[in-house]
Design a protein around this motif. Structure first.
Motif, PDB file in Angstrom:
ATOM      1  N   ASP A 141      -3.252  -4.481  35.551  1.00 46.81           N
ATOM      2  CA  ASP A 141      -3.180  -4.330  37.133  1.00 46.81           C
ATOM      3  C   ASP A 141      -4.461  -4.273  37.874  1.00 46.81           C
ATOM      4  OD1 ASP A 141      -2.476  -5.003  39.645  1.00 46.81           O
ATOM      5  OD2 ASP A 141      -1.254  -3.021  39.961  1.00 46.81           O
ATOM      6  N   VAL A 142      -5.122  -4.784  39.168  1.00 46.85           N
ATOM      7  CA  VAL A 142      -6.915  -4.717  39.472  1.00 46.85           C
ATOM      8  C   VAL A 142      -5.691  -4.137  40.887  1.00 46.85           C
ATOM      9  CG1 VAL A 142      -8.534  -3.969  39.775  1.00 46.85           C
ATOM     10  CG2 VAL A 142      -7.882  -5.712  37.787  1.00 46.85           C
ATOM     11  N   GLN A 143      -6.265  -2.937  41.662  1.00 42.89           N
ATOM     12  CA  GLN A 143      -5.965  -2.885  43.228  1.00 42.89           C
ATOM     13  C   GLN A 143      -7.281  -2.117  43.950  1.00 42.89           C
ATOM     14  OE1 GLN A 143      -3.337  -3.195  44.819  1.00 42.89           O
ATOM     15  NE2 GLN A 143      -1.755  -3.192  42.786  1.00 42.89           N
ATOM     16  N   LYS A 144      -7.653  -2.086  45.119  1.00 48.97           N
ATOM     17  CA  LYS A 144      -8.255  -1.972  46.130  1.00 48.97           C
ATOM     18  C   LYS A 144      -7.537  -0.059  46.067  1.00 48.97           C
ATOM     19  CE  LYS A 144     -10.778  -5.893  47.432  1.00 48.97           C
ATOM     20  NZ  LYS A 144     -10.662  -6.889  48.532  1.00 48.97           N
ATOM     21  N   SER A 145      -8.967   0.426  46.222  1.00 49.20           N
ATOM     22  CA  SER A 145      -9.134   1.580  46.815  1.00 49.20           C
ATOM     23  C   SER A 145     -10.255   2.384  48.072  1.00 49.20           C
ATOM     24  CB  SER A 145      -8.831   2.772  45.560  1.00 49.20           C
ATOM     25  OG  SER A 145      -8.335   4.077  46.548  1.00 49.20           O
ATOM     26  N   LEU A 146      -9.646   2.806  48.710  1.00 57.89           N
ATOM     27  CA  LEU A 146     -11.233   3.566  49.805  1.00 57.89           C
ATOM     28  C   LEU A 146     -11.394   2.331  49.773  1.00 57.89           C
ATOM     29  CD1 LEU A 146     -11.472   7.122  47.787  1.00 57.89           C
ATOM     30  CD2 LEU A 146     -10.085   6.552  50.089  1.00 57.89           C
ATOM     31  N   GLY A 147     -11.676   0.667  50.742  1.00 60.98           N
ATOM     32  CA  GLY A 147     -12.939  -0.062  50.532  1.00 60.98           C
ATOM     33  C   GLY A 147     -12.790  -0.544  49.609  1.00 60.98           C
ATOM     34  N   ASP A 148     -14.397  -0.949  48.642  1.00 65.82           N
ATOM     35  CA  ASP A 148     -13.770  -2.396  47.906  1.00 65.82           C
ATOM     36  C   ASP A 148     -14.072  -1.462  46.747  1.00 65.82           C
ATOM     37  OD1 ASP A 148     -12.982  -4.007  49.807  1.00 65.82           O
ATOM     38  OD2 ASP A 148     -15.398  -4.340  50.616  1.00 65.82           O
ATOM     39  N   ILE A 149     -13.295  -0.551  46.199  1.00 66.13           N
ATOM     40  CA  ILE A 149     -13.132   0.297  44.690  1.00 66.13           C
ATOM     41  C   ILE A 149     -12.462  -0.482  44.212  1.00 66.13           C
ATOM     42  CG2 ILE A 149     -13.314   2.249  43.557  1.00 66.13           C
ATOM     43  CD1 ILE A 149     -15.340   3.858  46.045  1.00 66.13           C
ATOM     44  N   PHE A 150     -12.643  -1.044  42.665  1.00 68.24           N
ATOM     45  CA  PHE A 150     -11.759  -1.125  42.365  1.00 68.24           C
ATOM     46  C   PHE A 150     -11.049  -0.865  40.930  1.00 68.24           C
ATOM     47  CE2 PHE A 150     -12.818  -6.157  42.744  1.00 68.24           C
ATOM     48  CZ  PHE A 150     -13.040  -6.110  44.107  1.00 68.24           C
ATOM     49  N   VAL A 151     -10.183  -0.691  41.048  1.00 71.98           N
ATOM     50  CA  VAL A 151      -9.089   0.259  40.121  1.00 71.98           C
ATOM     51  C   VAL A 151      -8.733  -0.557  38.728  1.00 71.98           C
ATOM     52  CG1 VAL A 151      -7.397   1.807  39.502  1.00 71.98           C
ATOM     53  CG2 VAL A 151      -9.119   1.888  41.984  1.00 71.98           C
ATOM     54  N   HIS A 152      -9.289  -0.436  37.696  1.00 75.10           N
ATOM     55  CA  HIS A 152      -8.889  -0.880  37.107  1.00 75.10           C
ATOM     56  C   HIS A 152      -7.278  -0.460  35.986  1.00 75.10           C
ATOM     57  CE1 HIS A 152     -12.872  -2.493  37.423  1.00 75.10           C
ATOM     58  NE2 HIS A 152     -12.102  -3.945  37.230  1.00 75.10           N
ATOM     59  N   LYS A 153      -6.113  -0.818  35.999  1.00 79.19           N
ATOM     60  CA  LYS A 153      -5.113  -0.001  35.500  1.00 79.19           C
ATOM     61  C   LYS A 153      -4.697  -0.475  34.259  1.00 79.19           C
ATOM     62  CE  LYS A 153      -3.485   1.537  40.359  1.00 79.19           C
ATOM     63  NZ  LYS A 153      -2.075   1.943  40.493  1.00 79.19           N
ATOM     64  N   GLY A 154      -5.255   0.324  33.246  1.00 81.90           N
ATOM     65  CA  GLY A 154      -4.537  -0.070  32.057  1.00 81.90           C
ATOM     66  C   GLY A 154      -4.143   0.859  30.994  1.00 81.90           C
ATOM     67  N   THR A 155      -4.525   0.684  29.127  1.00 80.93           N
ATOM     68  CA  THR A 155      -3.650   1.419  28.413  1.00 80.93           C
ATOM     69  C   THR A 155      -4.903   1.290  27.217  1.00 80.93           C
ATOM     70  OG1 THR A 155      -1.486   0.298  28.827  1.00 80.93           O
ATOM     71  CG2 THR A 155      -1.741   1.760  26.939  1.00 80.93           C
ATOM     72  N   ILE A 156      -5.335   2.342  26.429  1.00 79.12           N
ATOM     73  CA  ILE A 156      -6.705   1.985  25.760  1.00 79.12           C
ATOM     74  C   ILE A 156      -5.908   1.922  24.462  1.00 79.12           C
ATOM     75  CG2 ILE A 156      -8.313   3.666  24.725  1.00 79.12           C
ATOM     76  CD1 ILE A 156      -8.758   3.634  27.173  1.00 79.12           C
ATOM     77  N   LYS A 157      -6.189   0.695  23.970  1.00 85.68           N
ATOM     78  CA  LYS A 157      -4.875  -0.149  22.500  1.00 85.68           C
ATOM     79  C   LYS A 157      -6.288   0.777  21.537  1.00 85.68           C
ATOM     80  CE  LYS A 157      -2.223  -2.962  24.665  1.00 85.68           C
ATOM     81  NZ  LYS A 157      -0.829  -2.046  24.535  1.00 85.68           N
TER      82      LYS A 157
END
Length: 988
Positions: free
Chosen positions: A624-640
């Motif tokens: 998943d990728v979400q925007k936060s605090l304007g145009d900062i992209f937050v990449h959500k994932g798991t360390i494989k």
């Protein structure tokens, strides 16, 4: 001497002749009394107010250079009160539209960027509606997004309903209003804000300085000195006030600061001793200046903000009241034409109306404005959230109109009055006229539905009164309707408590007004909590991104890029490194991953870390990728695999197949909207969307279900567009140019001055930041899988395209093969076989039901001899028994059979437990029993409550149910005692 037909200088747009009749009807020709209209100032004032660009003299008219220069002189207009001097009577009467434009022009000439009003639906989860002019700038004040300009000025549409009961009762309360504001984002501060506000008030709008009073925060010596020493306001006209009045706080924590307000004095003759600026009979606050200079911390201490801001608000309706010299905001040209429309429909000239009638007309005028602009901004009536605000306002309008005897067309009057609001909307929101058909349709539908609700409320009130009288008779007390019951009628069914009280008194029942007031206050408290707080507290973790710049998005041009890890977070807390198996949020300096927005979900993919010999040392799966605090992209994932550290360089790679699916569905969504507009209605507008990998979802405003034929036509047209293999065009241009070119804005999105336009030539053009195919042929095929209603006036279409369509068809084909195997038929014979099975099932169920009914009647015959007689003067046969596990329908047949067997007069009460956790009850009375005043519906209800349920019905027959089978024996015993007691008394 002013004409007697003038009230407070306000001449009805339809001149009514003086008459002793209480409610005279208007003349058949509104301008038949033309001579009177012009001699009294009616014509000149109306022209001046509604045509701000025209200069009006007694005998000539001339076009002004611009609206902001228009001034009108008319010595024949009666003043509100005698506090205006003779010199002041020469001042112009300025239209509300002119006030708005002159305010914006004033600050534009001082370096402010004019920003259009934001929607009434805010991009802020902490508030339901846009309740303040500063709300659209909240992210800038918090430092979440960079300022686009150092200075801005707006005319912001706002909604507040926390004090809805005060609408019409005071001179200034409204639900819908416009807040004119000037804002500084770390640019100028107190001195400039104060000097300009004074110049605007006294020079641009010509308010006499001796009529202006100033309030400042008690400790704000700086503001006091500026007002006194640099502006020249006398000390006696400056009031120091406490924190409750003059210190603005956004919440328990966050940006805050002192404020200063400008008041207009309607009665300077009262002097300067013991002045109370809160006295509404003398003063009105029209301009508020907030000096946002502190941040309130969790411990209550104040620390200076790095960037000091200015947030101001000037109430347009209040300034119009002052400049137009009318007794309240409602009689300004912003609202008065709406009141006149309503009063004409009620056949009650507004100037001749009593105060109670004027109150109702003001409620209609105010609320209908709010309703029109809310619906225009996509808020439709419902029972939750914003929709409930609209529904409640419409119901208040309908109640007020019906009490005035207003009748409409086809049973609805609100759309007719709303047409006047739409007519006046040109300079407020140009989109309102475009959306007028949908606004009027929603109003009409909601009003007609509410009328039916009112009728149901009347039935409920009748029952409540019957119960109150019955309970009082049993207990020997005074019959009383509870406060909760009165509030239920008021809040749910639209009954004014005065009407409830009046009807109740006619039946000899009182109403618990104290209880009603408590319920009303509880609702107001909840309303204030939900609607009237702009929360500016900085969220936890904001410090993590203090030194992180916006993410550079390169995903339009590539699906893979080198990037640097700038920050890592686990469970919301910053960390330096994350090891294998842990979930993580990753912030990169640049990314090809699309972050969820505009309805399109975020990309999936991987982050790869390579060692010195280009060996992979870590792999992160991004889900998943979400925007936060304007145009900062937050990449959500798991360390494989491996360990990820801050500062490491990674290869960011998007899953190309999933991106292609998203592109296909996003472009298909654009085609769907165009097809709906082309084939169904140009008034259709988007109300929400989802662009996912497996499907697309499109919500739109439309009041009817689409037919199968319409859906087939939509599919056919879209597939024709796909087959045409049209290349898409994307370009960035100024927002104004995009709108002029006809580009459609996406629902709920905010746009900057430069926007991205996605065009399918000859088919669609939309403002969109999403990802799209290069050519329509990439979509391959489009298929609608469902169409349904999800709210009042909102429909939803779900569809699949491209690879998702192939998956959809494969799943259906597999299901069809299974059906063919189970039914042992070919695919084309499945429907026939299923129809035959359903018919066999129906016949079997009928046979079972017949057997159950016969069994129940048989059981009834077996217990008929258990009936006993009650009464002395008249013998009444009574039977109260349990029929074990008989179902509800069979219990009904058994009761009917017993009533026929026992003959009149007789009373039968039966109970059963048809299933686990279920109780069925039935009461059947013959006509002679009903004639005694005993009703089956009212009798069975209290018995059912003993079994954890309820029910009711007709006087002669009623059914009920419950959820506590263990209580059935005692409930039937109670029924036996009650029916014997009642019948013994009636038949003695």
């Amino acid at each position: 001497m002013a004409s007697p037909n003038l009230v407070h200088g306000r001449q009805s747009l339809v001149p009514f002749p003086a008459s002793t009749t209480l409610f005279p009807r208007p003349p058949s020709h509104p301008l038949s009394n033309y001579g009177f209209a012009t001699s009294s100032g009616f014509f000149t004032r109306s022209l001046a107010l509604f045509s701000p660009g025209i200069l009006v003299c007694r005998n000539s008219y001339s076009r002004g250079a611009r609206g902001s220069q228009s001034r009108v002189r008319s010595a024949s207009i009666q003043r509100v009160t005698e506090e205006l001097t003779e010199d002041e009577s020469k001042d112009s009467l300025i239209s509300g539209d002119s006030i708005r434009q002159r305010f914006l022009d004033f600050y534009a000439s001082r370096g402010h960027k004019i920003i259009p009003s934001a929607s009434l639906v805010p991009d802020d989860p902490t508030v339901l509606l846009t309740i303040a002019g500063m709300l659209p700038f909240k992210p800038i004040f918090l430092g979440k997004i960079p300022r686009q300009v150092p200075r801005a000025t707006t005319a912001q549409r706002c909604i507040r309903t926390n004090d809805v009961e005060n609408v019409g009762r005071t001179a200034r309360h409204h639900t819908f209003f416009e807040m004119l504001g000037n804002f500084s984002f770390g640019d100028y501060f107190k001195k400039e804000a104060i000097l300009w506000s004074w110049e605007l008030s006294t020079k641009e709008f010509g308010l006499p300085s001796e009529r202006l009073w100033i309030s400042v925060f008690e400790d704000d010596d700086e503001a006091f000195e500026i007002w006194h020493n640099e502006v020249g306001v006398p000390v006696e006209h400056i009031k120091r006030m406490g924190e409750d009045d003059n210190f603005w706080m956004s919440g328990a924590t966050g940006p805050c600061g002192p404020c200063s307000e400008i008041y207009y004095d309607f009665h300077p003759e009262r002097g300067t001793a013991d002045v109370d600026l809160g006295d509404d009979t003398r003063f009105i606050e029209f301009y508020n200046l907030v000096f946002m200079e502190y941040n309130k911390k969790d411990d209550g201490t104040l620390e200076p903000l790095k960037q000091k801001n200015i947030d101001t608000g000037l109430g347009l309706e209040r300034m119009a009241r002052i400049l137009q010299k009318v007794p309240n905001n409602y009689e300004t040209d912003l609202i008065y034409p709406i009141l006149e429309k309503a009063s004409a429909m009620a056949n009650i000239p507004y100037p001749l109306a009593d105060e109670q009638t004027k109150l109702k007309l003001k409620v209609i005028g105010d609320h209908i404005r709010a309703i029109v602009y809310l619906i225009s901004d996509g808020v439709l009536p419902s029972n939750i959230g914003r929709g409930y605000v609209v529904r409640r306002l419409i119901r208040r309008v309908v109640r007020a109109g019906r009490s005035l005897g207003i009748e409409g067309v086809e049973g609805a009057f609100s759309p007719i009055i709303a047409e006047k609001v739409i007519e006046l909307s040109t300079h407020i929101d140009s989109d309102v006229k475009i959306k007028a058909p949908r606004i009027l349709e929603e109003l009409k539908k909601e009003e007609l539905n509410f009328v039916q609700t009112l009728e149901r409320g009347e039935t409920l009130l009748e029952k409540m009164l019957w119960d109150a009288l019955s309970n009082a008779e049993k207990s020997g007390t005074v019959p009383c309707l509870s406060g909760k019951e009165a509030f239920l009628l008021y809040d749910t069914f639209g009954f004014p408590v005065e009407l409830t009280t009046e009807i109740a008194e006619e039946q000899g029942v009182t109403v618990d007004m104290n209880g009603f007031d408590i319920e009303m206050e509880n609702q107001r408290r909840l309303s204030r909590a939900a609607h009237n707080v702009v929360k500016l507290a900085v969220e936890d973790g904001a410090n993590v991104t203090d030194d992180i710049s916006e993410t550079e998005f390169v995903g339009y041009d590539t699906l893979s890029t080198q990037a640097v890890v700038e920050s890592l977070m686990v469970n919301g807390s910053p960390v330096i490194q994350v090891s294998e198996g842990n979930d993580v949020e990753v912030l990169l300096n640049r990314t090809p991953f699309y972050a969820e927005s505009g309805g399109q979900i975020g990309d999936h993919g991987f982050l790869y870390v390579t060692g010195s010999e280009k060996q992979q040392t870590a792999v992160v799966e991004i889900k998943d990728v979400q925007k936060s605090l304007g145009d900062i992209f937050v990449h959500k994932g798991t360390i494989k695999e491996g360990i990820l550290e801050v500062g490491r360089e990674v290869q960011a790679a998007v899953d190309a197949k999933l991106r292609q699916r998203a592109k296909v569905h996003h472009t298909a969504t654009h085609l769907l909207q165009s097809a709906l507009k082309k084939l169904i209605s140009q008034e259709i507008s988007q109300a929400g969307s989802l662009v996912a990998f497996d499907r697309l979802r499109f919500d739109f405003n439309y009041g009817h279900a689409l037919t199968d034929t319409q859906l087939e036509e939509i599919e056919r047209l879209i597939n024709d567009w796909i087959e045409a293999s049209t290349f898409l065009k994307t370009k960035v241009m100024p927002l104004k140019d995009a709108k002029e070119a006809g580009a459609i804005a996406m629902f709920g999105e905010k746009y900057g001055e430069q926007v991205r336009v996605v065009e399918v030539p000859g088919v669609s053009m939309e403002l969109c930041g999403g990802t799209h195919v290069s050519n329509t042929s990439e979509i391959r095929v489009f298929k609608i899988i469902s169409e349904q209603g999800i709210a009042s006036g909102v429909r939803r279409i779900e569809a699949v395209a491209g690879e998702a369509f192939v998956e959809y068809i494969n799943v259906r084909e597999s299901q069809m093969k299974n059906l063919c195997s189970m039914l042992k038929v070919k695919a084309e014979e499945v429907s026939t076989r299923v129809e035959k099975l359903l018919e066999e099932l129906r016949m079997s169920r009928n046979e079972v039901a017949d057997l159950r009914t016969k069994a129940a009647v048989y059981k009834a015959l077996m217990i008929a001899n258990k009936a006993f007689e009650v009464g002395t003067s008249q013998k009444i046969r009574v039977l109260v028994e349990s029929l074990d596990d008989v179902d509800a329908d069979s219990l009904k047949f058994a009761a009917e059979h017993l009533i026929a067997t026992l003959q009149d007069p007789a009373a039968v009460i039966l109970g059963s437990c048809p299933d686990e956790g279920k109780v069925s009850l039935v009461a059947a009375f013959t006509p002679a029993v009903v004639d005694m005043g005993i009703q089956a519906g009212k009798f069975i209800g209290p018995i059912a409550k003993l079994c954890g349920g309820g029910g009711g019905g007709k006087p002669n027959f009623a059914q009920a149910g419950g959820r506590k089978p263990e209580n059935l024996p005692s409930a039937l015993e109670k029924a036996r005692e009650d029916i014997v007691s009642i019948l013994s008394e009636k038949a003695s």
